[in-house]
Design a protein around this motif. Structure first.
Motif, mmCIF file in Angstrom:
data_model
loop_
_atom_site.group_PDB
_atom_site.id
_atom_site.type_symbol
_atom_site.label_atom_id
_atom_site.label_comp_id
_atom_site.label_asym_id
_atom_site.label_seq_id
_atom_site.Cartn_x
_atom_site.Cartn_y
_atom_site.Cartn_z
ATOM 1 N N GLU A 1 0.836 -1.202 0.000
ATOM 2 C CA GLU A 1 0.000 0.000 0.000
ATOM 3 C C GLU A 1 0.877 1.260 0.000
ATOM 4 O O GLU A 1 0.593 2.216 -0.715
ATOM 5 C CB GLU A 1 -0.925 -0.015 1.227
ATOM 6 C CG GLU A 1 -1.946 1.088 1.259
ATOM 7 C CD GLU A 1 -2.995 1.017 0.161
ATOM 8 O OE1 GLU A 1 -3.389 2.085 -0.347
ATOM 9 O OE2 GLU A 1 -3.421 -0.092 -0.203
ATOM 10 N N HIS B 1 3.903 1.507 -1.194
ATOM 11 C CA HIS B 1 4.771 1.567 -2.372
ATOM 12 C C HIS B 1 4.036 1.352 -3.688
ATOM 13 O O HIS B 1 4.674 1.194 -4.730
ATOM 14 C CB HIS B 1 5.889 0.526 -2.231
ATOM 15 C CG HIS B 1 6.794 0.793 -1.082
ATOM 16 N ND1 HIS B 1 7.853 1.673 -1.143
ATOM 17 C CD2 HIS B 1 6.783 0.326 0.197
ATOM 18 C CE1 HIS B 1 8.454 1.721 0.035
ATOM 19 N NE2 HIS B 1 7.821 0.913 0.864
ATOM 20 N N LYS B 2 2.715 1.402 -3.669
ATOM 21 C CA LYS B 2 1.937 1.095 -4.869
ATOM 22 C C LYS B 2 2.106 2.125 -5.983
ATOM 23 O O LYS B 2 1.836 1.827 -7.140
ATOM 24 C CB LYS B 2 0.458 0.921 -4.530
ATOM 25 C CG LYS B 2 -0.233 2.190 -4.058
ATOM 26 C CD LYS B 2 -1.655 1.908 -3.661
ATOM 27 C CE LYS B 2 -2.340 3.157 -3.129
ATOM 28 N NZ LYS B 2 -3.678 2.832 -2.632
ATOM 29 N N HIS B 3 2.573 3.308 -5.669
ATOM 30 C CA HIS B 3 2.707 4.353 -6.691
ATOM 31 C C HIS B 3 4.066 4.346 -7.383
ATOM 32 O O HIS B 3 4.294 5.134 -8.295
ATOM 33 C CB HIS B 3 2.439 5.727 -6.079
ATOM 34 C CG HIS B 3 1.053 5.866 -5.538
ATOM 35 N ND1 HIS B 3 -0.073 5.825 -6.337
ATOM 36 C CD2 HIS B 3 0.601 6.016 -4.270
ATOM 37 C CE1 HIS B 3 -1.147 5.955 -5.587
ATOM 38 N NE2 HIS B 3 -0.768 6.069 -4.329
ATOM 39 N N GLU B 4 4.952 3.465 -6.965
ATOM 40 C CA GLU B 4 6.270 3.397 -7.586
ATOM 41 C C GLU B 4 6.156 2.772 -8.973
ATOM 42 O O GLU B 4 5.653 1.667 -9.123
ATOM 43 C CB GLU B 4 7.236 2.600 -6.701
ATOM 44 C CG GLU B 4 7.510 3.305 -5.391
ATOM 45 C CD GLU B 4 8.428 2.517 -4.469
ATOM 46 O OE1 GLU B 4 9.022 1.520 -4.910
ATOM 47 O OE2 GLU B 4 8.537 2.916 -3.298
ATOM 48 N N GLU B 5 6.615 3.490 -9.978
ATOM 49 C CA GLU B 5 6.426 3.084 -11.365
ATOM 50 C C GLU B 5 7.152 1.797 -11.733
ATOM 51 O O GLU B 5 6.718 1.061 -12.604
ATOM 52 C CB GLU B 5 6.845 4.210 -12.305
ATOM 53 C CG GLU B 5 5.929 5.417 -12.214
ATOM 54 C CD GLU B 5 6.352 6.529 -13.144
ATOM 55 O OE1 GLU B 5 7.146 6.282 -14.066
ATOM 56 O OE2 GLU B 5 5.871 7.654 -12.948
ATOM 57 N N GLN C 1 3.261 -2.179 -11.543
ATOM 58 C CA GLN C 1 2.403 -1.308 -10.743
ATOM 59 C C GLN C 1 0.947 -1.785 -10.807
ATOM 60 O O GLN C 1 0.267 -1.836 -9.784
ATOM 61 C CB GLN C 1 2.525 0.130 -11.231
ATOM 62 C CG GLN C 1 1.895 1.142 -10.291
ATOM 63 C CD GLN C 1 2.131 2.577 -10.746
ATOM 64 O OE1 GLN C 1 2.414 2.833 -11.898
ATOM 65 N NE2 GLN C 1 2.023 3.505 -9.817
ATOM 66 N N ASP C 2 0.479 -2.168 -11.987
ATOM 67 C CA ASP C 2 -0.892 -2.690 -12.113
ATOM 68 C C ASP C 2 -1.078 -3.978 -11.325
ATOM 69 O O ASP C 2 -2.109 -4.192 -10.686
ATOM 70 C CB ASP C 2 -1.242 -2.943 -13.585
ATOM 71 C CG ASP C 2 -1.464 -1.657 -14.360
ATOM 72 O OD1 ASP C 2 -1.734 -0.602 -13.740
ATOM 73 O OD2 ASP C 2 -1.376 -1.704 -15.603
ATOM 74 N N TYR D 1 -1.604 -3.339 -7.640
ATOM 75 C CA TYR D 1 -2.995 -2.992 -7.349
ATOM 76 C C TYR D 1 -3.873 -4.242 -7.323
ATOM 77 O O TYR D 1 -4.753 -4.389 -6.462
ATOM 78 C CB TYR D 1 -3.538 -1.987 -8.370
ATOM 79 C CG TYR D 1 -3.067 -0.573 -8.136
ATOM 80 C CD1 TYR D 1 -3.661 0.227 -7.163
ATOM 81 C CD2 TYR D 1 -2.027 -0.030 -8.877
ATOM 82 C CE1 TYR D 1 -3.237 1.529 -6.938
ATOM 83 C CE2 TYR D 1 -1.589 1.263 -8.662
ATOM 84 C CZ TYR D 1 -2.201 2.040 -7.701
ATOM 85 O OH TYR D 1 -1.766 3.324 -7.476
#
Length: 87
Positions: free
Chosen positions: A46, A48-52, A69-70, A73
């Motif tokens: 949660e 680190h979910k935005h790390e590309e 990244q997908d 999620y």
């Protein structure tokens, strides 16, 4: 209780209050997660979910498996379903 998620699949043992992972992506494995372990994994993903670049998880402490990244999620959604079974 059988859980078939997008990224993980396994069985939840209500009596033992633990989740046995049987598959991660296309890889078969056998690993058991207690509630505290699942919560740690969920919280980490949660944060680190935005790390590309995504994240790596390891199977058998040897086999690195990349999660985009997908996929992170999707895994978070799978873990959220499993979290509901713990008591």
């Amino acid at each position: 209780m059988k859980v078939d998620g997008v990224i993980i699949s396994g069985d939840f043992d209500d009596e033992m209050n633990e989740f046995s992972i049987q598959k991660v992506k296309q890889f078969y494995t056998e690993s058991t997660l207690r509630q505290s372990q699942l919560n740690l994994l969920y919280d980490y993903l949660e944060k680190h979910k935005h790390e590309e670049g995504g994240q790596f998880i390891t199977l058998y402490d040897q086999l690195p498996v990349h999660l985009s990244q997908d996929e992170i999620y999707q895994l978070l959604n799978d873990l959220k379903k499993v979290k509901e079974f713990y008591h």
